[in-house]
Design an enzyme around this catalytic site. Sequence first.
Site, PDB file in Angstrom:
ATOM      1  N   SER A  90       0.844  -1.203   0.000  1.00 47.89           N
ATOM      2  CA  SER A  90       0.000   0.000   0.000  1.00 47.89           C
ATOM      3  C   SER A  90       0.874   1.246   0.000  1.00 47.89           C
ATOM      4  O   SER A  90       1.608   1.508   0.964  1.00 47.89           O
ATOM      5  CB  SER A  90      -0.899   0.009   1.239  1.00 47.89           C
ATOM      6  N   HIS A  92      -1.280  -1.391  -3.980  1.00 46.58           N
ATOM      7  CA  HIS A  92      -2.580  -1.015  -3.405  1.00 46.58           C
ATOM      8  C   HIS A  92      -2.610   0.505  -3.249  1.00 46.58           C
ATOM      9  O   HIS A  92      -1.738   1.091  -2.605  1.00 46.58           O
ATOM     10  CB  HIS A  92      -2.696  -1.713  -2.048  1.00 46.58           C
ATOM     11  N   ASP A 102      -4.705   3.650  -1.858  1.00 48.64           N
ATOM     12  CA  ASP A 102      -5.787   4.038  -0.949  1.00 48.64           C
ATOM     13  C   ASP A 102      -6.348   5.387  -1.364  1.00 48.64           C
ATOM     14  O   ASP A 102      -5.709   6.422  -1.184  1.00 48.64           O
ATOM     15  CB  ASP A 102      -5.255   4.100   0.486  1.00 48.64           C
ATOM     16  N   MET A 117      -9.000   8.220  -0.823  1.00 45.12           N
ATOM     17  CA  MET A 117      -9.871   8.728   0.251  1.00 45.12           C
ATOM     18  C   MET A 117     -10.339  10.132  -0.088  1.00 45.12           C
ATOM     19  O   MET A 117      -9.556  10.948  -0.564  1.00 45.12           O
ATOM     20  CB  MET A 117      -9.104   8.767   1.574  1.00 45.12           C
ATOM     21  N   HIS A 174      -8.378   1.037  -3.968  1.00 44.59           N
ATOM     22  CA  HIS A 174      -9.287   0.822  -2.832  1.00 44.59           C
ATOM     23  C   HIS A 174     -10.042   2.136  -2.646  1.00 44.59           C
ATOM     24  O   HIS A 174      -9.499   3.099  -2.108  1.00 44.59           O
ATOM     25  CB  HIS A 174      -8.446   0.445  -1.601  1.00 44.59           C
ATOM     26  N   MET A 179     -12.206   4.496  -1.030  1.00 46.55           N
ATOM     27  CA  MET A 179     -12.874   4.907   0.219  1.00 46.55           C
ATOM     28  C   MET A 179     -13.497   6.273  -0.038  1.00 46.55           C
ATOM     29  O   MET A 179     -13.075   7.301   0.509  1.00 46.55           O
ATOM     30  CB  MET A 179     -11.848   4.946   1.362  1.00 46.55           C
ATOM     31  N   MET A 191     -11.710  -5.337   5.864  1.00 45.04           N
ATOM     32  CA  MET A 191     -10.975  -4.287   6.584  1.00 45.04           C
ATOM     33  C   MET A 191     -10.766  -4.726   8.023  1.00 45.04           C
ATOM     34  O   MET A 191     -11.718  -5.110   8.710  1.00 45.04           O
ATOM     35  CB  MET A 191     -11.747  -2.958   6.561  1.00 45.04           C
ATOM     36  N   ASP A 229      -6.750  -5.890   5.077  1.00 43.72           N
ATOM     37  CA  ASP A 229      -6.137  -4.566   5.000  1.00 43.72           C
ATOM     38  C   ASP A 229      -6.248  -3.861   6.347  1.00 43.72           C
ATOM     39  O   ASP A 229      -7.349  -3.601   6.833  1.00 43.72           O
ATOM     40  CB  ASP A 229      -6.880  -3.763   3.912  1.00 43.72           C
TER      41      ASP A 229
HETATM   42  C1  DX5 Z   1      -6.485   2.163   5.706  1.00 43.21           C
HETATM   43  C2  DX5 Z   1      -6.014   1.757   4.334  1.00 43.21           C
HETATM   44  C3  DX5 Z   1      -4.944   0.748   4.387  1.00 43.21           C
HETATM   45  C4  DX5 Z   1      -3.668   1.247   5.032  1.00 43.21           C
HETATM   46  C5  DX5 Z   1      -2.972   0.124   5.723  1.00 43.21           C
HETATM   47  O1  DX5 Z   1      -7.586   2.962   5.581  1.00 43.21           O
HETATM   48  O2  DX5 Z   1      -7.067   1.216   3.583  1.00 43.21           O
HETATM   49  O3  DX5 Z   1      -4.669   0.230   3.098  1.00 43.21           O
HETATM   50  O4  DX5 Z   1      -2.811   1.809   4.080  1.00 43.21           O
HETATM   51  O5  DX5 Z   1      -1.943   0.609   6.522  1.00 43.21           O
HETATM   52  P1  DX5 Z   1      -1.156  -0.325   7.544  1.00 43.21           P
HETATM   53  O6  DX5 Z   1      -0.616  -1.478   6.756  1.00 43.21           O
HETATM   54  O7  DX5 Z   1      -0.103   0.565   8.095  1.00 43.21           O
HETATM   55  O8  DX5 Z   1      -2.152  -0.750   8.571  1.00 43.21           O
HETATM   56 ZN    ZN Z   2      -6.526   0.090   1.725  1.00 42.98          ZN
END
Ligand code: DX5
Ligand code: ZN
Length: 234
Positions: A10, A35, A37, A39, A68, A70, A160, A193
């Site tokens: 990620s 990956h 993220d 947001m 991903h 969000m 999650m 994740d």
């Molecule tokens: C959280 C993200 C994850 C995050 C994981 O909202 O969706 O993908 O990057 O981070 P770690 O591996 O540090 O928990």
């Molecule tokens: Zn993620």
Amino acid sequence: MSKSIKVNASVLCADFTKLEDQIKMCEDAGAEMIHVDVMDGHFVPNITIGPVIVEAIRRTTRLPIEAHLMIENPGLYVEDFISAGTDIVSLQVECYGVRTMESRAFGQYPKVLESFDASAASRDIAKIKARGKKVFLVANPATPLCFDSLLKEIDGVLVMSVNPGFAKQKFMMEVLEKIKDLRSRFDGDIEVDGGVNAQTAPEIVKAGANLLVSASYFFGSSNPKDVVKFLKSL
Ligand code: DX5
Ligand code: ZN
């Protein structure tokens, strides 16, 4: 038949001043996927990156890229992410249905799903499939596995194990039961994740997951190759 373990790096914890080098580092370390993220500051209390960065990453690697999402109304952005080079689009199931708003201490909220609209989700799944890409459905820790009718339409489920929004959070042990339950009736990819590390990964794999996302454990390591080797050995 048990599936081989794959590591999905990620980029949330990557150094964005040298993104290309960081992606090459992921490749050299043996990570099989990237990956991203995404947001929007509404679905989660943080704002990160969008299709522009996916497009930049795409030019640096042939590894599959997972977006991903969000974000609210993910269906509106599916085309943009696919055009930017996304291979797997991961849709949060909380975006489809009725939610209550539970305030977070600092003003925003994880959302608890009261009812799930499978046909709305199915329409977005179809959009992604029509472009020849893979679809995962994502369930937050508080969201039950309420999408059995869609399991045959999707390639994977992303479970999650933290409330989404930030890296470096603590793994929520209660999701292990959810992973076990899902594995007993779903043969596709089960991805986990949030809070994946040397302590939690063995339990996660034992529960039946085969795809491990990691931001802080992977990028924070002085030897990411060993991290991947360890995770894949489980
Ligand atoms: C959280 C993200 C994850 C995050 C994981 O909202 O969706 O993908 O990057 O981070 P770690 O591996 O540090 O928990
Ligand atoms: Zn993620």
